[in-house]
Design a protein around this motif. Structure first.
Motif, mmCIF file in Angstrom:
data_model
loop_
_atom_site.group_PDB
_atom_site.id
_atom_site.type_symbol
_atom_site.label_atom_id
_atom_site.label_comp_id
_atom_site.label_asym_id
_atom_site.label_seq_id
_atom_site.Cartn_x
_atom_site.Cartn_y
_atom_site.Cartn_z
ATOM 1 N N GLU A 182 -31.978 113.330 -93.158
ATOM 2 C CA GLU A 182 -31.393 112.141 -92.545
ATOM 3 C C GLU A 182 -30.021 111.791 -93.097
ATOM 4 O O GLU A 182 -29.181 111.240 -92.384
ATOM 5 C CB GLU A 182 -32.337 110.945 -92.713
ATOM 6 N N ASP A 183 -29.793 112.095 -94.390
ATOM 7 C CA ASP A 183 -28.556 111.631 -95.023
ATOM 8 C C ASP A 183 -27.395 112.600 -94.886
ATOM 9 O O ASP A 183 -26.246 112.217 -95.126
ATOM 10 C CB ASP A 183 -28.794 111.355 -96.513
ATOM 11 N N ASP A 216 -23.937 116.499 -91.487
ATOM 12 C CA ASP A 216 -24.014 117.471 -90.402
ATOM 13 C C ASP A 216 -25.235 117.170 -89.539
ATOM 14 O O ASP A 216 -26.240 116.633 -90.011
ATOM 15 C CB ASP A 216 -24.125 118.892 -90.950
ATOM 16 N N ALA A 217 -25.145 117.543 -88.275
ATOM 17 C CA ALA A 217 -26.282 117.362 -87.372
ATOM 18 C C ALA A 217 -27.322 118.446 -87.649
ATOM 19 O O ALA A 217 -26.996 119.629 -87.717
ATOM 20 C CB ALA A 217 -25.816 117.438 -85.922
ATOM 21 N N ILE A 218 -28.578 118.034 -87.833
ATOM 22 C CA ILE A 218 -29.693 118.968 -88.008
ATOM 23 C C ILE A 218 -30.686 118.690 -86.892
ATOM 24 O O ILE A 218 -31.076 117.543 -86.661
ATOM 25 C CB ILE A 218 -30.374 118.790 -89.375
ATOM 26 N N ASP A 252 -36.897 117.366 -83.052
ATOM 27 C CA ASP A 252 -36.453 116.429 -84.091
ATOM 28 C C ASP A 252 -34.946 116.556 -84.235
ATOM 29 O O ASP A 252 -34.363 117.626 -83.999
ATOM 30 C CB ASP A 252 -37.148 116.752 -85.426
ATOM 31 N N ILE A 253 -34.303 115.466 -84.625
ATOM 32 C CA ILE A 253 -32.856 115.465 -84.865
ATOM 33 C C ILE A 253 -32.550 114.338 -85.830
ATOM 34 O O ILE A 253 -33.194 113.280 -85.804
ATOM 35 C CB ILE A 253 -32.066 115.300 -83.545
ATOM 36 N N ASN A 254 -31.598 114.565 -86.721
ATOM 37 C CA ASN A 254 -31.304 113.543 -87.730
ATOM 38 C C ASN A 254 -30.301 112.515 -87.206
ATOM 39 O O ASN A 254 -29.778 112.616 -86.089
ATOM 40 C CB ASN A 254 -30.800 114.193 -89.026
ATOM 41 N N ARG A 255 -30.037 111.532 -88.056
ATOM 42 C CA ARG A 255 -29.167 110.416 -87.659
ATOM 43 C C ARG A 255 -27.752 110.914 -87.349
ATOM 44 O O ARG A 255 -27.117 110.443 -86.388
ATOM 45 C CB ARG A 255 -29.141 109.382 -88.788
ATOM 46 N N ALA A 256 -27.254 111.871 -88.146
ATOM 47 C CA ALA A 256 -25.901 112.388 -87.907
ATOM 48 C C ALA A 256 -25.806 113.062 -86.548
ATOM 49 O O ALA A 256 -24.780 112.970 -85.866
ATOM 50 C CB ALA A 256 -25.516 113.372 -89.014
ATOM 51 N N ARG A 309 -28.138 106.412 -78.621
ATOM 52 C CA ARG A 309 -28.547 105.203 -79.330
ATOM 53 C C ARG A 309 -29.554 105.491 -80.438
ATOM 54 O O ARG A 309 -29.498 104.880 -81.497
ATOM 55 C CB ARG A 309 -29.128 104.185 -78.333
ATOM 56 N N ASN A 310 -30.486 106.408 -80.189
ATOM 57 C CA ASN A 310 -31.515 106.688 -81.178
ATOM 58 C C ASN A 310 -32.106 108.071 -80.943
ATOM 59 O O ASN A 310 -31.823 108.745 -79.943
ATOM 60 C CB ASN A 310 -32.622 105.625 -81.139
ATOM 61 N N LYS A 311 -32.966 108.481 -81.868
ATOM 62 C CA LYS A 311 -33.588 109.797 -81.806
ATOM 63 C C LYS A 311 -34.504 109.910 -80.592
ATOM 64 O O LYS A 311 -34.530 110.960 -79.918
ATOM 65 C CB LYS A 311 -34.380 110.042 -83.094
ATOM 66 N N GLU A 312 -35.251 108.855 -80.311
ATOM 67 C CA GLU A 312 -36.202 108.899 -79.208
ATOM 68 C C GLU A 312 -35.497 109.182 -77.877
ATOM 69 O O GLU A 312 -36.025 109.900 -77.022
ATOM 70 C CB GLU A 312 -36.976 107.581 -79.124
ATOM 71 N N GLU A 313 -34.317 108.621 -77.721
ATOM 72 C CA GLU A 313 -33.563 108.853 -76.495
ATOM 73 C C GLU A 313 -33.179 110.328 -76.362
ATOM 74 O O GLU A 313 -33.247 110.905 -75.270
ATOM 75 C CB GLU A 313 -32.306 107.977 -76.485
ATOM 76 N N MET A 314 -32.827 110.948 -77.474
ATOM 77 C CA MET A 314 -32.420 112.348 -77.439
ATOM 78 C C MET A 314 -33.611 113.282 -77.248
ATOM 79 O O MET A 314 -33.473 114.370 -76.680
ATOM 80 C CB MET A 314 -31.667 112.721 -78.713
ATOM 81 N N MET A 315 -34.793 112.884 -77.722
ATOM 82 C CA MET A 315 -35.969 113.746 -77.605
ATOM 83 C C MET A 315 -36.472 113.834 -76.174
ATOM 84 O O MET A 315 -37.367 114.621 -75.861
ATOM 85 C CB MET A 315 -37.075 113.252 -78.546
#
Length: 646
Positions: free
Chosen positions: A155-156, A159-161, A172-176, A184-190
């Motif tokens: 999360e910290d 880089d995007a993971i 799954d995707i981190n905050r970056a 807006r958030n991870k759920e939107e991207m999933m």
């Protein structure tokens, strides 16, 4: 299957219980209805580090010794619930307790414990079954710690993971990563389909996936991806495939870094490198062009001093001279934009510079933009590099044109302003003094207040299309700060913008050094001229001859050095073109100084005097004149050097 051993059936229930409990690796305690231990298996004693003697007859809480009050209360309550005092029915609790006890020498032991009740000979007992899970708990805690550490790293990191399934679903995707793609958030991207929602071209993902599946990974691969708002970004992706036991890819996991700015900078560097590749060519062209201009000016001046020259013809010749020097200024602009040479500082009237620039501005802004200018009478002298200040003003004007969408009013003003107090702006400290101000105002869309602090950053733009990102205003600021000035911007969203370029007023008097009214002073000394341009060589020889000098001419550096060797006792001063075929002016200079160390030398060059770095090449006390020059200016230069030596 029945047991055929006749003695096995003769065992009592207590004997059979003892036999089984001794064979078990699980600790077993048997409690009476008072909560005291009546039996402890060997495994129970081994796990707790206590003897059977210590166990039998003691309260269970004394034998197990929970390490904390909470565990003690949980165990006591579980034993109470397991004792069927009221119901008279056996209890088989399903829950398993985890608690920590003090073992031998106070060592902490983690137990998993379950309870059951049973009736023997009309009396109820509670059985405790437990096992040592200390290593299991430690392994679990280590795993949890590792997972927390991984999650924190996940999360910290900046880089995007992300992890995706083979069909493109984001697991799954981190905050970056969420921030990089602008969601807006991870759920939107999933909920996205990576191939269609993130890739600019879905076929790119198919090709990239095929390569990763074939080789197992891809390292630092450039991909063109799309943010939520449609902006295209370039990312450097390192992707690995995870396979199942039959060799099928089950998941892709990778790291992505936004390198859009880096790639843009690389393109800028490539442009600079291309410019460096033609730098020498530009310099040579400028040098030869200045020679041609000098021939034009020289012939015009020779014609003007001819007895047959009428006033009208002299006027025509003066116009030729003026236009030749305007062409020389264009050469300066070519050098400034093409080779990043040192600044060519001159004291000029800024009003005249902006007036000359106005003609070019009208071509830049187009027919649908009205140009209003307010130029004061008189002079405002400044010491500037004309080409660079012109570039800075044009950058502002191009920005204004884009802000107005090609239609509107552009207002250019020039005035002087006295600053009395030491103040500080975004561009640094402003010293008190008198400044010349070039003000460029437009009627465009304006700049929102929160963005005013960022407009001079490289690649920042207020263009809503996001396409016009460059170094425009950062270049403006850099040029003006080199001149000891600063730039201010006044703007409101929807109300246009006004950029003000402040340059210190010079204490020198702005005057044109190229045209002198009086004739140069002559003499009787002998001058050696080394110049490869035949027409210019003949003009200088003829003009200096008319002034009384004796002139020796050489068409290249080698001929000039040979002439000096042969007649060094006659020659009083040497004029050398820096760029001559074979042997250049610097080489001739060193040869001449070896023969006569104190002979005066004047270099002639079409290059910027700072760019050729005369002092570093030849030492102190060097004299030079830049082409194109008037014959009068050349004569004055020669006379001044000769008189200084005398």
């Amino acid at each position: 299957m029945a047991n055929d051993d006749p003695s096995f059936g003769q065992l009592s229930g207590s004997q059979l219980f003892t036999l089984v409990s001794h064979a078990s690796h699980e600790g077993i305690l048997l409690l009476d209805d008072k909560g005291k231990i009546v039996y402890a298996s060997s495994a129970a004693c081994k796990i707790t580090g206590r003897s059977e003697k210590q166990a039998v007859g003691s309260p269970v809480l004394t034998f197990l010794k929970p390490l904390n009050y909470a565990d003690e209360q949980r165990l006591d309550m579980a034993i109470t619930e397991a004792m069927p005092v009221a119901s008279g029915k056996a209890v088989r609790p399903d829950n398993v307790l985890e608690l920590s006890i003090a073992g031998k020498k106070g060592k902490e032991i983690s137990l998993e414990l379950s309870l059951a009740s049973e009736k023997f000979l009309d009396r109820w007992y509670v059985m405790l079954f437990f096992q040592d899970v200390t290593d299991k708990i430690k392994a679990r805690e280590a795993l949890q710690k590792s997972e927390r550490k991984y999650r924190k790293l996940f999360e910290d990191t900046r880089d995007a993971i992300l992890m995706t399934t083979p069909d493109g679903k984001i697991i799954d995707i981190n905050r970056a990563g969420v921030e990089m793609f602008g969601y807006r958030n991870k759920e939107e991207m999933m909920k996205l389909d990576a191939a269609h929602d993130l890739y600019c071209n879905p076929e790119d993902r198919a090709n990239f996936r095929a390569g990763v599946e074939r080789y197992g990974s891809a390292s630092m691969h450039d991909l063109l991806l799309r943010r939520r708002d449609g902006t295209v970004i370039t990312v450097s992706a390192t992707i690995n495939a995870v396979y199942d036991e039959v060799g099928e890819v089950v998941v892709f996991h990778g790291i992505m870094r936004d390198i859009t700015g880096i790639r843009r900078l690389e393109r800028q560097v490539e442009s600079f490198q291309k410019m460096d590749a033609v730098r020498g060519l530009i310099g040579d062209i400028a040098h030869h062009f200045n020679n041609i201009l000098n021939i034009i000016v020289g012939n015009a001046q020779l014609a003007k001093i001819s007895p047959e020259c009428s006033d009208q013809i002299a006027s025509y010749l003066s116009t030729i001279e003026d236009e030749a020097f305007r062409a020389a200024d264009m050469v300066d602009g070519l050098l400034a934009s093409g080779s990043r040479h040192p600044m060519d500082m001159r004291t000029v009237n800024i009003v005249d510079i902006v007036a000359d620039l106005e003609k070019l501005v009208r071509n830049v802004i187009g027919e649908d933009i009205v140009l209003l200018s307010a130029l004061p009478p008189g002079e405002i002298p400044v010491r500037i590099d004309i080409a660079r200040i012109g570039q800075a003003v044009l950058n502002i004007i191009v920005n204004a044109r884009e802000a107005m969408g090609g239609k509107g009013t552009l207002t250019v003003r020039v005035y002087s302003e006295q600053i009395t107090d030491l103040t500080t702006t975004l561009e640094g400290q402003i010293n008190p003094g008198t400044y010349a101000v070039i003000s460029v105002g437009d009627t465009g869309r304006g700049i929102p207040a929160p963005l005013l602090d960022k407009i001079f950053e490289p690649f920042f733009t207020t263009d809503v299309s996001g396409e016009r990102k460059g170094l425009g205003l950062s270049v403006v600021l850099g040029i003006v700060k080199q001149h000891g000035g600063f730039v201010l911007c006044e703007s409101e969203e929807g109300a246009g913008a006004t950029f003000k370029v402040y340059v210190p007023v010079s204490s020198e008097i702005a005057k044109e050094q190229r045209f002198l009214d009086e004739q140069g002073t002559g003499g009787a000394e002998t001058i050696l001229i080394g110049e490869d341009e035949e027409a210019l060589r003949q003009i200088m020889s003829e003009y200096l001859g008319l002034l009384g000098y004796r002139v020796i001419v050489a068409e290249d550096g080698r001929e000039a050095l040979n002439a000096f060797r042969a007649r060094s006792d006659e020659i009083d001063i040497v004029l050398l073109d820096i760029a001559m075929p074979g042997m250049g002016g610097f080489d001739v200079y060193h040869g001449v100084r070896e023969l006569v160390p104190d002979v005066p030398v004047i270099f002639m060059t079409g290059y910027n005097l700072e760019a050729v770095n005369l002092k570093a090449t030849t030492g102190k006390g060097i004299n030079a004149i830049r082409k194109p020059f008037t014959m009068v200016a050349l004569a004055r230069k020669i006379r001044g050097v000769l008189d200084e030596k005398a």
